[in-house]
Enzyme design. Sequence first.
Site, PDB file in Angstrom:
ATOM      1  CB  VAL A 123     -27.248 -45.666 -45.298  1.00  0.00           C
ATOM      2  CG1 VAL A 123     -28.717 -46.013 -45.186  1.00  0.00           C
ATOM      3  CG2 VAL A 123     -26.987 -44.189 -45.060  1.00  0.00           C
ATOM      4  CB  SER A 150     -31.416 -32.132 -53.508  1.00  0.00           C
ATOM      5  OG  SER A 150     -31.736 -30.779 -53.212  1.00  0.00           O
ATOM      6  CE1 TYR A 201     -29.232 -32.694 -48.682  1.00  0.00           C
ATOM      7  CE2 TYR A 201     -29.618 -31.010 -50.335  1.00  0.00           C
ATOM      8  CZ  TYR A 201     -30.055 -32.115 -49.627  1.00  0.00           C
ATOM      9  OH  TYR A 201     -31.292 -32.642 -49.880  1.00  0.00           O
ATOM     10  CB  ALA A 231     -20.333 -32.025 -52.967  1.00  0.00           C
ATOM     11  CE  LYS A 283     -29.586 -35.384 -51.239  1.00  0.00           C
ATOM     12  NZ  LYS A 283     -30.143 -36.747 -51.039  1.00  0.00           N
TER      13      LYS A 283
END
Lengths: 130, 251
Positions: B64, B142, B155, B157, B159
């Site tokens: 992605v 999240s 993680y 940052a 989300k």
Amino acid sequence: MPTKDEVFEKIQTALVDALGVDDEDVTPDATLVGDLGAESIDFLDIVFRLEKSFEIKIPRGELFPEDVLTNADYIQDGRVTDVGVEELRKRMPFANLDDFAKNPVVQDFGSLLTVADMCRFVEGKVEVTD
Amino acid sequence: MRFEGKTAIVTGGSNGIGRACVARLVAEGARVAMVDFCDLEVSQAAADEMKDAPGEIVPFQADVRDADRATELVNQLFDQWERIDVLINSAGIVRDGLMAAMTQQQWLDVIGVNLGGTYNYCHAVTQPMMMNRSGSIVNLSSTGAEFPSRGQVNYAASKGGVNGLTRSLAKELASRNVRVNAVAPGMIETGMSAAVRGMVGEKELKKIIPLRRIGQPEDVAQAATFLASDDASYVTGQILRVDGGLSLGGY
């Protein structure tokens, strides 16, 4: 190879679809922002539809070079500088900027592009017969 | 059958929450592009398990982070399907570590996949959805964005970025009848949360979750497909927490 009338008709369809206006609203003299109510996202929508309809690629910012109007080199106190106006003329050979150049207030810029300008813009990209 | 005749793209579709989203979509009649980083055979095997569902699954291998691949894939699907109704951005990774010990690569990987990947696929579907005056994007956020854990600056940052992207894009595309929302899962039983569940212990976790159970991927998929469906036709720019009440705090 489309005729000038066919170019106009396709542009009319694109504007009707993108802006939700009626056929008769889309006259050559109608301004996109002032008369037809286009907002910034509409210009992208119009570009997508023109690309599909005429099978052409239009680089983002070519029809409506917003980046010039957010560039501090070309803007001073809410007005486009002489250098900025020259840059706009260079980038938008299809549009008549003479009236705008007399009093180049940034906020008025969006109101100057007409349907006829758009026709000239497309005619510069596809071969057209009379 | 909320998705009969509709088309969907699900990134991270072979595993965990993404896979549960694919299962729900295809069970309700959608044609689904299952996009995942893993080998195509793995995705194909996951798709084969759902072959009795009324919809259809087409697996694709893609990273992605690769923006050109996202555009190419979406354009190919749009040419074929003539519409992209739903995008669920579920591809995500964790590379936990305390800040003092975190490598730049850990940071870049997580931001690149979780936030960059979400951007790439949102960007790619914007044009087809705008043209069709219809579409629904659901991003996987999240609860960690707002209630972060130690060792997850990358993680959290990423989300938090997904939340901002979701709200901003929702405003941009609302006039085109394209809705953009996110689900924010709490503690869900997936491979990605296995380390945390192992470390804290499931018994301890259940004590602090008001619904007294670890969430299942299907719990999140139900919320995600609600937002993706016409049932949520007047909902845009929202971050829906799916965490069994964990984020309520208090006693």
